[in-house]
Design a protein around this motif. Structure first.
Motif, PDB file in Angstrom:
ATOM      1  N   VAL A 250       1.075  -1.351   0.044  1.00 50.09           N
ATOM      2  CA  VAL A 250      -0.043  -0.280  -0.164  1.00 50.09           C
ATOM      3  C   VAL A 250       0.944   0.863  -0.492  1.00 50.09           C
ATOM      4  O   VAL A 250       0.711   2.549  -0.561  1.00 50.09           O
ATOM      5  N   ALA A 251       2.554   0.765   1.045  1.00 54.02           N
ATOM      6  CA  ALA A 251       3.050   2.172   0.798  1.00 54.02           C
ATOM      7  C   ALA A 251       2.983   2.474  -0.270  1.00 54.02           C
ATOM      8  O   ALA A 251       4.002   3.664  -1.263  1.00 54.02           O
ATOM      9  N   ALA A 252       3.849   1.387  -1.008  1.00 52.33           N
ATOM     10  CA  ALA A 252       4.481   1.717  -2.428  1.00 52.33           C
ATOM     11  C   ALA A 252       3.286   2.414  -3.633  1.00 52.33           C
ATOM     12  O   ALA A 252       3.908   3.216  -4.662  1.00 52.33           O
ATOM     13  N   GLY A 253       2.158   2.291  -3.637  1.00 49.71           N
ATOM     14  CA  GLY A 253       1.018   2.799  -4.166  1.00 49.71           C
ATOM     15  C   GLY A 253       0.996   3.889  -3.855  1.00 49.71           C
ATOM     16  O   GLY A 253       1.454   5.066  -5.036  1.00 49.71           O
ATOM     17  N   GLY A 254       1.079   4.119  -2.448  1.00 50.88           N
ATOM     18  CA  GLY A 254       1.822   5.594  -2.352  1.00 50.88           C
ATOM     19  C   GLY A 254       2.534   6.302  -3.071  1.00 50.88           C
ATOM     20  O   GLY A 254       2.125   7.489  -3.435  1.00 50.88           O
ATOM     21  N   LEU A 255       3.857   5.794  -2.922  1.00 53.27           N
ATOM     22  CA  LEU A 255       4.794   6.812  -3.151  1.00 53.27           C
ATOM     23  C   LEU A 255       5.129   6.534  -4.340  1.00 53.27           C
ATOM     24  O   LEU A 255       5.443   7.568  -5.427  1.00 53.27           O
ATOM     25  N   VAL A 256       4.127   5.856  -5.558  1.00 53.79           N
ATOM     26  CA  VAL A 256       4.489   5.946  -7.250  1.00 53.79           C
ATOM     27  C   VAL A 256       3.073   7.038  -7.321  1.00 53.79           C
ATOM     28  O   VAL A 256       3.933   7.774  -8.559  1.00 53.79           O
ATOM     29  N   LEU A 257       2.281   7.501  -6.566  1.00 52.79           N
ATOM     30  CA  LEU A 257       0.468   8.178  -6.231  1.00 52.79           C
ATOM     31  C   LEU A 257       2.156   9.350  -6.912  1.00 52.79           C
ATOM     32  O   LEU A 257       2.412  10.655  -7.043  1.00 52.79           O
ATOM     33  N   ALA A 258       2.786   9.260  -5.273  1.00 53.76           N
ATOM     34  CA  ALA A 258       3.757  10.658  -5.017  1.00 53.76           C
ATOM     35  C   ALA A 258       4.572  11.019  -6.402  1.00 53.76           C
ATOM     36  O   ALA A 258       5.197  11.959  -6.231  1.00 53.76           O
TER      37      ALA A 258
END
Lengths: 273, 288
Positions: A250-258
């Motif tokens: 989930v954190a990785a998904g957020g980082l992709v967005l960032a």
């Protein structure tokens, strides 16, 4: 020379009608006969001679694809992308760092005589950093040419991601091998992948603000501190539980967005990744 | 005649230090020379124009595309720009051909056959046609400089930006480069310390100092600013900006009050530049 190539033979040679043996005889004769070499010039149109000469020069000058380039092309990587990925021997550095760090990690984990809990903690602290280092060093390897690359239309994000992907293609299997080869690591052989994904993306986001080496130090020290604190609290298992693994994804998904937001903002501000 | 590139109140600061003060100018077809002392803002100006550096304020338009407006416009402008920085760090172990091939890929030459032909063409332009297969590490300093220039020539850009291109070249190579640049169809902006390059090559001269343009005009106009102010005599003139003893034993004085036995000589671009540097002109900056 007692004989010279006559017009009908020239004509047949130029049209490719001579037998192989006769063709070879003409070519051998040309090597030793300046008069016939001179005559040959008038037999071949200047445009054809220029084209042939250009091909000869290209064959000599154009680089034949390197081993990594050929390997990438076999794997379906477009030839242009292969040129970009493997340009410069600088690219050998991230690969060497990734594999070298993986080997050192194996030595630390497997040979240091640690107890099971400390061994697991050491592996989980080091293994996810292998792809991080590979990506950061591959990004840093672009630096010498940055001034030349900046004013080109090629996407800098694409460039960074292409090289990161190539670095990961080596770093990830190398680290997985360690997990499989070192005794008692079987259950962790894949558990490091989710943290590695999160940390690598965090590094890519930080690279839009910070120098490569600062990024590497920040990510590595933060991650090692987290694992050390968990080890002190005897909670290293939290990293490998399904909930922990999902949290990293989930954190990785957020980082992709960032990363997408950050690069878009940079572009609007006139900057680049 | 429409401008190939233009600056509209463009400025650049590094932190709080201004590297380029608000500058407006238009660049048309031809060769433009940028003169100025070290740290004057020449490289900043070239990097801004090349899109390697975003401005702190103002608007830069290249070939009709506002590079400060959007990424898409910047990419379009980059397709028309060739840039050779002052210093190029070459990848170790790469051949001259492979280096240019790589840069050509970044310039979107995707067809391998056409790309290789283009690489051969620019190698020939800088007289390195027989060095393509040679490792860059084995090339001489002058050959590396020409290789750096060659990468800027890939694709025959409309706007060619060269930061001190003649540094490290011998007189023959410099003359050859002048011949090449004077024959190009587009706009060429070169920064240089070689005032003889400016007088031999440039249609227009910009003199920049402390981040502001101090002079903008033709070589003839630049020379006119020094007319009657350069003297040759047995002794230096009083208050001269620069003096030196020439090979004939006479002293050449730039500026100052001439001695009675000295005679006026034709100024060079260097004389005019030295005089400009010694004065505090009101920045002109705007060329319609």
């Amino acid at each position: 020379m007692t004989w010279h190539i006559d017009a009908p033979v020239w004509e047949a040679y130029a049209e490719g009608r001579l037998e192989p043996a006769a063709e070879l005889s003409v070519e051998s004769h040309l090597v030793g006969c300046p008069e016939c070499r001179s005559a040959a010039r008038s037999q071949v149109p200047a445009r054809t001679a220029d084209a042939v000469w250009s091909d000869v020069r290209l064959t000599i000058s154009a680089p034949s694809p390197s081993l990594p380039q050929r390997a990438m092309q076999r794997l379906g990587v477009a030839p242009d992308d292969a040129v970009v990925i493997s340009a410069a021997d600088a690219f050998l550095v991230p690969w060497a760092v990734a594999v070298g760090f993986a080997v050192v990690s194996a030595c630390v984990v497997g040979l240091a005589g640690l107890g099971p809990a400390s061994r697991d903690a050491a592996f989980l602290a080091l293994a996810p950093l292998v792809p991080v280092l590979a990506v950061v060093t591959s990004y840093d390897a672009l630096d010498p040419l940055r001034e030349l690359m900046a004013p080109t239309p090629y996407s800098k994000l694409r460039l960074a991601l292409l090289r990161a992907a190539a670095a990961l293609a080596v770093a990830v299997p190398a680290t997985m091998m360690i997990g499989l080869v070192v005794p008692h690591m079987d259950d962790l052989a894949l558990a490091w992948l989710a943290p590695a994904l999160g940390l690598t993306l965090a590094a890519l986001v930080l690279l839009t603000w910070l120098e490569a080496w600062v990024t590497a130090v920040l990510v590595a020290s933060a991650w090692v501190t987290v694992v050390a604190l968990l080890r002190v609290g005897d909670r290293v298992d939290a990293l490998t539980t399904p909930l922990g693994q999902v949290a990293f994804v989930v954190a990785a998904g957020g980082l992709v967005l960032a990363l997408v937001l950050r690069t878009s903002t940079l572009r609007l501000q006139g900057g680049e990744l | 005649m429409s401008a190939i590139a233009s600056f509209d109140s463009v400025s650049k600061k590094y932190g709080r230090a201004p590297a380029l003060r608000a500058t407006s100018l238009n660049l048309h077809r031809g060769v433009v020379g940028l003169l100025g002392p070290n740290g004057a803002g020449k490289t900043t100006m070239l990097r801004l124009l090349s899109t390697a550096l975003p401005p702190s304020s103002g608007r830069i338009v290249v070939c009709g595309f506002d590079v400060t407006e959007s990424h898409a416009d910047r990419v379009e402008a980059r397709r028309r720009i060739g840039y050779c920085p002052q210093e190029v760090t070459f990848p170790r172990g790469m051949t001259a051909f492979a280096f240019l091939d790589y840069l050509a890929v970044l310039k979107e030459w995707t067809d391998k056959g056409r790309r290789h032909a283009e690489v051969e063409r620019v190698l020939d332009l800088v007289h390195l046609g027989d060095r393509g297969a040679m490792k860059i590490a084995k090339l001489s300093g002058g050959q590396r400089r020409r290789l750096a220039i060659a990468q800027a020539l890939v694709g025959s850009p409309d706007l060619l930006i060269l930061d001190e291109p003649t540094t490290g070249l011998d007189p023959e190579q410099r003359a050859s480069l002048r011949g090449l640049l004077s024959g190009l169809a587009g706009t060429v902006l070169i920064s240089t310390h070689q005032t003889e390059d400016v007088s031999a090559l440039c249609d227009r001269v910009l003199v920049i100092d402390a981040g502001a343009i101090r002079f903008d005009g033709t070589v003839t106009e630049l020379l006119a600013t020094a007319a009657g102010r350069v003297h040759l005599g047995p002794a230096a003139t009083s208050g001269a900006v620069q003096t030196w003893k020439t090979g004939t034993g006479l002293v050449r004085s730039v500026g100052g009050q001439p001695a009675p036995d000295s005679s006026v000589v034709d100024p060079s671009v260097e004389d005019a530049y030295l005089l400009l540097r010694s004065e505090r002109h009101t920045p002109q900056g705007v060329n319609p």
